[in-house]
Design a protein around this motif. Structure first.
Motif, PDB file in Angstrom:
ATOM      1  N   LYS A  71       0.843  -1.192   0.000  1.00  7.68           N
ATOM      2  CA  LYS A  71       0.000   0.000   0.000  1.00  7.68           C
ATOM      3  C   LYS A  71       0.884   1.249   0.000  1.00  7.68           C
ATOM      4  O   LYS A  71       2.039   1.198   0.427  1.00  7.68           O
ATOM      5  N   PRO A  72       0.364   2.375  -0.491  1.00  6.39           N
ATOM      6  CA  PRO A  72       1.159   3.608  -0.522  1.00  6.39           C
ATOM      7  C   PRO A  72       1.754   3.938   0.844  1.00  6.39           C
ATOM      8  O   PRO A  72       1.100   3.782   1.880  1.00  6.39           O
ATOM      9  N   LYS A  79       3.228  10.075   4.128  1.00  2.00           N
ATOM     10  CA  LYS A  79       2.292  11.155   3.844  1.00  2.00           C
ATOM     11  C   LYS A  79       2.184  11.452   2.350  1.00  2.00           C
ATOM     12  O   LYS A  79       1.123  11.832   1.854  1.00  2.00           O
ATOM     13  N   LYS A 133       2.353   9.314   0.149  1.00  3.02           N
ATOM     14  CA  LYS A 133       1.755   8.129  -0.465  1.00  3.02           C
ATOM     15  C   LYS A 133       2.668   7.595  -1.584  1.00  3.02           C
ATOM     16  O   LYS A 133       2.275   7.434  -2.731  1.00  3.02           O
ATOM     17  N   ALA A 151      -1.530   2.114  -8.091  1.00  6.28           N
ATOM     18  CA  ALA A 151      -1.733   2.479  -6.688  1.00  6.28           C
ATOM     19  C   ALA A 151      -2.910   1.746  -6.060  1.00  6.28           C
ATOM     20  O   ALA A 151      -4.020   1.764  -6.609  1.00  6.28           O
ATOM     21  N   SER A 192      -5.086   2.468  -3.910  1.00  2.00           N
ATOM     22  CA  SER A 192      -5.558   3.666  -3.212  1.00  2.00           C
ATOM     23  C   SER A 192      -6.812   4.200  -3.882  1.00  2.00           C
ATOM     24  O   SER A 192      -7.012   4.043  -5.090  1.00  2.00           O
ATOM     25  N   CYS A 235      -1.722   9.500  -5.538  1.00  2.46           N
ATOM     26  CA  CYS A 235      -0.535   9.217  -4.736  1.00  2.46           C
ATOM     27  C   CYS A 235       0.682   9.944  -5.310  1.00  2.46           C
ATOM     28  O   CYS A 235       0.585  10.631  -6.324  1.00  2.46           O
TER      29      CYS A 235
END
Length: 668
Positions: free
Chosen positions: A465-466, A469, A471, A488, A490, A494
């Motif tokens: 996962k990223p 802060k 990402k 990503a 997400s 990112c």
């Protein structure tokens, strides 16, 4: 000499004559039908040996020659018969080739044919390069069939053939003429998302053909019978529930039909939702087509959003990618008490009066995906619904190349298909490279030139996962010194807002630098697709071997790495998935990845023995002149890919019905 190799020799003779006429640029479309419309091809598809296409040297429109290649060296007249029937030694009675050409000519030039509406000159001829005039006299005699399509050339008439080729074709521009013809034949469709962007979801450049149109018409007719008319609410409609089950392989136009139906039914005032099990497909439609239009976005949803049925029920629910149906509707972000308590397919039937399922069992890639034809049929029976089934076979993705789709299935052994050597067909290009660097160089260069392109891979590396802060994306896909990140994991941008979230990775301009997987690619397409096969599926001798991977902790980087190569798909890898199911799902995943391209697939396997196997199937690839690089394509073939619509809502005008040519239906 086999019949196939003998026929190939005839192709070479024709090509040599084109070169001798200084017309080597003329395009040869081999073994083609006039149309993809099955309605116009009763029985077995009628395939003409060669269609020569270029520009006419004087008229400046298209110039098309329909060609039948015959290796006959001798023919005799059948006793008491006309010259339309001859005897060929070793083959028996045969019709004069002009009779075949007459059928082809009618198919190409009729008001349902691909030349209709174009500026063209069309003729045809039979070529018997092994014969002399004297040896095939019945074919060239005074009582032989006549017509612009009835010419016969023998070895004696080679000089005349060369002269006629010069007078039929200009010396240049044939590649652009061929693109016009291929598009008219339905083999060069506008990518789905581009068609929708260009139309703002209202008008279109897409056309439904043959069985596609028939399926759409059936569903619209059923809707008219069983749903109340919004303009005449006092009338009592037929109260029967109806379920449509439409099956078909990748690229057969299921989504095109679904979106056609959505627009048609909305224009009639029906309440319609378009549901899918694919976040990537829905995200691409919502963001790439409906950006800034909340009302448009809300018409697209997911299978799991019907735990509580709408009140009142929808008129129509269109369920695309229905092979991704789950047993129950669950979500890790929901409270358990909010999860579905009945089969997901039942929730979808509860949600609407008329439900349409588009399904391809060959694209099921997770063990919990239970969408099958049998599941839908059983649910319809339990609900007492009228079930209507349709099957789609015509291929509209992969350049319209049925041969490429067959090759992929054989190479992977999908549904026990047997491997076969790839024979380039001019519709799809395939090659195998020796390094990920080369695969990346090709896809990136095509994207920079204007094509749509992506790199995808089997799920054979951990997925981080990223991080932090900003990402940051960890380069999890590691092949030697070549390291790249997955797309990503997400819901938001990112890498300081430069890398798109997963649901729009496939269509965002900054998605090129990451590697996608089957879950972010399914249902979508690009001009070029670079496919990385990992160690989850490797060739050993005459068999495929399937492996589950193991991970290790990289304490220094704070992430997981590969300890034992193989599959890292968290839904597919567990031992709870038996070996046969594991192998089936991995095969299906690569089948999906290898059928995402519309012009070219570039393959690389991390396993050397697998690369050798793939190269044997692909054969020797002469890159020069054959790779359909974007910069080398004729202008008519370079369809620019459209950017995401500008921010801000748009007014949705009421759709006006437009007339379409016979046998066609315009999408939107």
């Amino acid at each position: 000499m086999t019949e196939r190799s003998a026929w190939a020799e005839s192709l070479v003779h024709l090509a040599e004559d084109l070169v001798a006429a200084d017309r080597g640029n003329v395009e040869m479309v081999v073994e083609c039908a006039a149309t993809l419309d099955e309605a116009d091809r009763a029985g077995d598809p009628r395939l003409i040996d060669v269609v020569l296409v270029g520009h006419h040297p004087e008229e400046k429109g298209l110039s098309v020659q329909l060609v039948e290649l015959k290796r006959w060296s001798t023919v005799t007249r059948v006793e008491r018969a006309t010259a339309e029937l001859v005897h060929v030694p070793g083959m028996g009675e045969k019709k004069h080739p002009a009779l075949q050409l007459r059928e082809y000519y009618a198919a190409f030039t009729s008001d349902r044919g691909p030349l209709y509406g174009l500026d063209f000159e069309c003729d045809g001829f039979a070529y018997l390069h092994n014969a002399t005039d004297a040896s095939v006299l019945p074919l060239v005699g005074v009582d032989a069939p006549t017509g612009s399509y009835a010419r016969v050339y023998t070895n004696d008439r080679r000089g005349q053939l060369i002269s006629d080729l010069r007078s039929s074709f200009a010396a240049d521009g044939a590649d652009s003429a061929a693109e016009v013809l291929l598009r008219s034949m339905g083999l060069r469709n506008t990518p789905l998302l581009d068609a929708m962007i260009r139309s703002s979801g209202e008008d279109t450049v897409f056309t439904l053909r043959g069985r596609q149109k028939k399926v759409a018409d059936q569903i619209l007719e059923a809707a008219a019978k069983v749903l109340p008319d919004p303009r005449l609410p006092a009338l009592v409609p037929d109260e029967r529930r109806v379920v449509f089950l439409v099956t078909g392989g990748a690229g057969t136009g299921k989504s095109a039909i679904g979106l056609q139906l959505k627009a048609e039914l909305e224009a009639e005032g029906r309440t319609v939702k378009y549901a899918s099990g694919s976040r990537a497909f829905n995200g691409a439609l919502q963001e790439h087509v409906g950006y800034g239009d909340r009302e448009f976005k809300e018409t697209f949803t997911y299978f799991s959003n019907f735990v509580t049925p709408p009140d009142p029920p929808l008129d129509v629910l269109i369920c695309d990618e229905a092979h991704r149906l789950r047993d129950r509707s669950t979500n890790r972000f929901w409270k358990p008490e909010d999860w579905g308590t009945k089969p997901q397919v039942d929730e979808l039937l509860d949600a609407s009066r008329l439900t349409v399922f588009f399904l391809d069992e060959g694209q099921s890639v997770r063990p919990q995906e239970v969408g099958t034809a049998a599941l839908v049929e059983d649910a319809a029976k339990r609900y007492g619904a009228v079930l209507l089934r349709s099957n789609l076979r015509e291929q509209f993705r992969c350049g319209g190349s049925d041969a490429y789709v067959r090759w992929v299935r054989g190479a992977l052994g999908v549904a026990d298909a047997e491997p076969e050597l790839w024979a380039p067909d001019g519709l799809m290009h395939v090659e195998v490279v020796d390094s990920p660097e080369e695969l990346e160089r090709i896809t990136h260069s095509e994207a920079k030139a204007g094509a749509s392109a992506r790199m995808v891979a089997g799920y054979c590396w951990p997925w981080t996962k990223p991080l932090g802060k900003e990402k940051r994306l960890e380069p999890d896909v590691r092949i030697g010194d070549w390291h790249r990140p997955w797309n990503a994991d997400s819901e938001s941008f990112c890498e300081s807002k430069t890398v798109p979230p997963s649901k729009i990775w496939s269509v965002h301009e900054n998605g090129l630098g990451q590697i996608g997987c089957v879950y972010t690619a399914q249902g979508l397409e690009w001009d070029w697709c670079g496919v990385i096969m990992g160690e989850d599926m490797v060739r050993r001798g005459d068999n495929w071997v399937f492996r589950r991977g193991k991970e290790r902790a990289d304490k220094e980087a704070g992430v997981k790495r590969v300890a034992m190569p193989g599959s890292f798909d968290p839904k597919v890898r567990p031992k709870s998935v038996d070996d046969d199911e594991f192998a089936r799902l991995v095969r299906h995943a690569y089948h999906v990845l290898m059928t995402r391209a519309s012009r070219a697939t570039v393959l690389y396997s991390t396993d050397e023995e697998t690369r050798v196997y793939l190269k044997q199937l692909v054969g020797e690839v002469q890159i020069h002149g054959l790779r359909p690089t974007w910069e080398n394509l004729p202008e008519q073939a370079r369809q620019p890919h459209l950017p995401r619509p500008a921010r801000g809502g748009r007014r949705r005008r009421k759709r006006q019905r437009k007339s379409a040519p016979p046998g066609e239906m315009r999408l939107f």
